[in-house]
Design an enzyme around this catalytic site. Structure first.
Site, PDB file in Angstrom:
ATOM      1  N   GLN A  96      21.197  -9.819  40.311  1.00 58.79           N
ATOM      2  CA  GLN A  96      22.088  -9.442  41.424  1.00 58.79           C
ATOM      3  C   GLN A  96      22.555 -10.696  42.153  1.00 58.79           C
ATOM      4  O   GLN A  96      21.764 -11.380  42.789  1.00 58.79           O
ATOM      5  CB  GLN A  96      21.376  -8.511  42.429  1.00 58.79           C
ATOM      6  CG  GLN A  96      22.315  -8.048  43.539  1.00 58.79           C
ATOM      7  CD  GLN A  96      21.653  -7.147  44.566  1.00 58.79           C
ATOM      8  OE1 GLN A  96      20.420  -7.112  44.688  1.00 58.79           O
ATOM      9  NE2 GLN A  96      22.443  -6.417  45.319  1.00 58.79           N
ATOM     10  N   HIS A 102      25.866  -2.228  44.198  1.00 56.65           N
ATOM     11  CA  HIS A 102      27.002  -1.793  43.381  1.00 56.65           C
ATOM     12  C   HIS A 102      26.509  -1.425  41.991  1.00 56.65           C
ATOM     13  O   HIS A 102      25.495  -1.943  41.532  1.00 56.65           O
ATOM     14  CB  HIS A 102      28.062  -2.901  43.285  1.00 56.65           C
ATOM     15  CG  HIS A 102      27.510  -4.209  42.793  1.00 56.65           C
ATOM     16  ND1 HIS A 102      26.859  -5.093  43.625  1.00 56.65           N
ATOM     17  CD2 HIS A 102      27.474  -4.770  41.557  1.00 56.65           C
ATOM     18  CE1 HIS A 102      26.465  -6.139  42.925  1.00 56.65           C
ATOM     19  NE2 HIS A 102      26.815  -5.965  41.664  1.00 56.65           N
ATOM     20  N   PHE A 103      27.237  -0.528  41.366  1.00 53.23           N
ATOM     21  CA  PHE A 103      26.959  -0.164  39.974  1.00 53.23           C
ATOM     22  C   PHE A 103      28.055  -0.764  39.105  1.00 53.23           C
ATOM     23  O   PHE A 103      29.229  -0.723  39.466  1.00 53.23           O
ATOM     24  CB  PHE A 103      26.971   1.359  39.786  1.00 53.23           C
ATOM     25  CG  PHE A 103      25.717   2.037  40.287  1.00 53.23           C
ATOM     26  CD1 PHE A 103      25.495   2.207  41.645  1.00 53.23           C
ATOM     27  CD2 PHE A 103      24.768   2.510  39.393  1.00 53.23           C
ATOM     28  CE1 PHE A 103      24.346   2.838  42.108  1.00 53.23           C
ATOM     29  CE2 PHE A 103      23.617   3.143  39.849  1.00 53.23           C
ATOM     30  CZ  PHE A 103      23.406   3.308  41.207  1.00 53.23           C
TER      31      PHE A 103
HETATM   32  P1  5GP Z   1      25.919  -8.681  40.208  1.00 53.99           P
HETATM   33  O1  5GP Z   1      25.576  -9.832  39.325  1.00 53.99           O
HETATM   34  O2  5GP Z   1      25.673  -8.983  41.666  1.00 53.99           O
HETATM   35  O3  5GP Z   1      25.309  -7.392  39.764  1.00 53.99           O
HETATM   36  O4  5GP Z   1      27.470  -8.471  39.991  1.00 53.99           O
HETATM   37  C1  5GP Z   1      28.447  -9.015  40.778  1.00 53.99           C
HETATM   38  C2  5GP Z   1      29.763  -8.828  40.047  1.00 53.99           C
HETATM   39  O5  5GP Z   1      30.815  -9.012  40.981  1.00 53.99           O
HETATM   40  C3  5GP Z   1      29.986  -9.853  38.930  1.00 53.99           C
HETATM   41  O6  5GP Z   1      30.142  -9.166  37.687  1.00 53.99           O
HETATM   42  C4  5GP Z   1      31.250 -10.601  39.345  1.00 53.99           C
HETATM   43  O7  5GP Z   1      32.123 -10.866  38.272  1.00 53.99           O
HETATM   44  C5  5GP Z   1      31.891  -9.645  40.352  1.00 53.99           C
HETATM   45  N1  5GP Z   1      32.620 -10.315  41.401  1.00 53.99           N
HETATM   46  C6  5GP Z   1      32.188 -11.359  42.148  1.00 53.99           C
HETATM   47  N2  5GP Z   1      33.126 -11.709  43.057  1.00 53.99           N
HETATM   48  C7  5GP Z   1      34.167 -10.838  42.875  1.00 53.99           C
HETATM   49  C8  5GP Z   1      35.443 -10.709  43.519  1.00 53.99           C
HETATM   50  O8  5GP Z   1      35.803 -11.434  44.447  1.00 53.99           O
HETATM   51  N3  5GP Z   1      36.243  -9.711  43.070  1.00 53.99           N
HETATM   52  C9  5GP Z   1      35.877  -8.879  42.053  1.00 53.99           C
HETATM   53  N4  5GP Z   1      36.741  -7.927  41.694  1.00 53.99           N
HETATM   54  N5  5GP Z   1      34.685  -8.994  41.422  1.00 53.99           N
HETATM   55  C10 5GP Z   1      33.850  -9.956  41.832  1.00 53.99           C
END
Ligand code: 5GP
Ligand code: ZN
Length: 141
Positions: A96, A102-103
């Protein structure tokens, strides 16, 4: 409604940073992940508009409604692709990077090269499975 000034997803929800939205209602927003897991795209992130960090921070009624929203978008993504992974990461050690729950809804395609279900498998020693199960059961009380 709780928001976090330093949170990138809160900024997107507030309209301060642009995003390509797929769907939203009063409680939730779904947008395309800026870095899709495969070249086919369609990787969606769905989140509550209120800022919570972990799945366990989300109130029961909100999580129930989010389950229904996930199902709705999943229906479309199963038509977009050939299969679908629903993934949700909690804490850095689990991948994360954005601390706003988020999913990930990741459409899957034959030979798309996405690695989610391809972890190395392990084995329990004799009696270890029962011990681990009993530990988790105690932690649920
Ligand atoms: P995590 O690794 O926290 O589960 O996933 C975060 C996700 O958010 C990542 O897949 C990354 O590509 C996406 N993400 C990060 N910053 C942004 C952004 O500014 N806009 C969008 N649309 N996605 C983002
Ligand atoms: Zn946030």
């Amino acid at each position: 409604m709780k928001t976090d000034k330093g949170c990138i997803f809160c900024k997107i929800i507030a309209g301060e940073i642009p995003a390509v939205k797929i769907w939203e209602d009063k409680e939730f927003m779904a947008m395309l992940d800026i870095h899709p897991a495969s070249i086919h795209g369609g990787h969606v992130l769905i989140m509550p508009k209120e800022h919570f960090e972990l799945i366990t921070d989300v109130p029961d009624n909100v999580l129930k409604d989010m389950g229904i929203a996930i199902k709705k978008i999943s229906g479309a993504l199963l038509k977009y692709g050939e299969g679908l992974n629903v993934v949700q990461n909690n804490k850095k050690v689990a991948g994360q990077y954005v601390p706003h729950v988020h999913f990930h809804l990741i459409p899957r395609f034959e030979n798309d090269g996405v690695r989610i279900e391809k972890w190395e498998v392990n084995n329990y020693n004799r009696g270890e499975m029962e011990k681990v199960a009993s530990k988790i059961k105690k932690l649920m009380k």
